[in-house]
Design a protein around this motif. Sequence first.
Motif, PDB file in Angstrom:
ATOM      1  N   GLU A 151       7.892 162.198  32.901  1.00 42.66           N
ATOM      2  CA  GLU A 151       7.432 163.111  31.851  1.00 42.66           C
ATOM      3  C   GLU A 151       6.111 163.763  32.267  1.00 42.66           C
ATOM      4  O   GLU A 151       5.917 164.971  32.106  1.00 42.66           O
ATOM      5  N   THR A 152       5.203 162.980  32.842  1.00 42.73           N
ATOM      6  CA  THR A 152       3.933 163.521  33.320  1.00 42.73           C
ATOM      7  C   THR A 152       4.174 164.538  34.424  1.00 42.73           C
ATOM      8  O   THR A 152       3.585 165.618  34.433  1.00 42.73           O
ATOM      9  N   LYS A 198       3.993 172.847  35.100  1.00 42.87           N
ATOM     10  CA  LYS A 198       3.564 174.129  34.527  1.00 42.87           C
ATOM     11  C   LYS A 198       2.148 174.496  34.965  1.00 42.87           C
ATOM     12  O   LYS A 198       1.729 175.631  34.782  1.00 42.87           O
ATOM     13  N   THR A 211      13.735 168.798  36.054  1.00 47.73           N
ATOM     14  CA  THR A 211      12.739 169.140  35.035  1.00 47.73           C
ATOM     15  C   THR A 211      12.938 170.567  34.557  1.00 47.73           C
ATOM     16  O   THR A 211      12.889 170.842  33.360  1.00 47.73           O
ATOM     17  N   ARG A 223       5.518 167.771  32.884  1.00 51.90           N
ATOM     18  CA  ARG A 223       4.482 168.492  32.145  1.00 51.90           C
ATOM     19  C   ARG A 223       3.525 169.193  33.105  1.00 51.90           C
ATOM     20  O   ARG A 223       3.110 170.321  32.875  1.00 51.90           O
ATOM     21  N   ARG A 224       3.216 168.528  34.221  1.00 56.17           N
ATOM     22  CA  ARG A 224       2.267 169.097  35.173  1.00 56.17           C
ATOM     23  C   ARG A 224       2.878 170.196  36.040  1.00 56.17           C
ATOM     24  O   ARG A 224       2.146 170.943  36.684  1.00 56.17           O
ATOM     25  N   VAL A 230      13.710 171.654  30.781  1.00 53.76           N
ATOM     26  CA  VAL A 230      12.856 172.605  30.061  1.00 53.76           C
ATOM     27  C   VAL A 230      13.688 173.769  29.543  1.00 53.76           C
ATOM     28  O   VAL A 230      13.550 174.189  28.402  1.00 53.76           O
ATOM     29  N   PRO A 261       0.973 170.976  20.918  1.00 52.91           N
ATOM     30  CA  PRO A 261       0.914 170.182  22.138  1.00 52.91           C
ATOM     31  C   PRO A 261       1.497 168.798  21.883  1.00 52.91           C
ATOM     32  O   PRO A 261       1.577 168.355  20.738  1.00 52.91           O
ATOM     33  N   PRO A 262       1.932 168.107  22.947  1.00 53.73           N
ATOM     34  CA  PRO A 262       2.455 166.754  22.745  1.00 53.73           C
ATOM     35  C   PRO A 262       1.359 165.852  22.217  1.00 53.73           C
ATOM     36  O   PRO A 262       0.182 166.052  22.514  1.00 53.73           O
TER      37      PRO A 262
END
Length: 160
Positions: A103-104, A110, A14, A107-108, A18, A29-30
């Motif tokens: 993907e979740t 961060k 990840t 994203r998390r 990134v 935002p997405p």
Amino acid sequence: MHLQVMYRAAAVLTALTVLTFAPQAQSLPPPAKTVFKCEENGKVIYSDSPCLGAKTVDVEPPRGVSRLSGQERVGSAVQQERLREHIADAMRPLTGMNPKQYETFGRRQKLPADTQRECQRLDGRIPLVEAEERQASGEALVDIQLRLLGLRKRFRELAC
């Protein structure tokens, strides 16, 4: 132990993803893939914000336009999304996560650790309360809907 190795491998990949795509990333935002169908004053409203008694509608944004000639035209954002999905599929034997879960997870990464834990708790809690809502009626239904609204708002506040 095996789970820790999978999460570490996913975190490394990840981070690489990134770093690779950060320069091209948009500041927006997405897009929300969960839409809430709400009824207010007899009118149906669709929103990305939860409301009391909302029904969820899962949507997938379109991914390119095909011409009549059969050629597909996709932008760089869709190409990057497809690349991330291919990476997630390649990592699946190590992580056990499908592209959506991966993907979740990315994203998390961060988010602060305590926020990540709360998001995981909400991931399990929201479907249980939704199931309770489907079974309930009368005054109990209103109480459950209020509880569900609170959970959904918290999920959104945390940017889970």
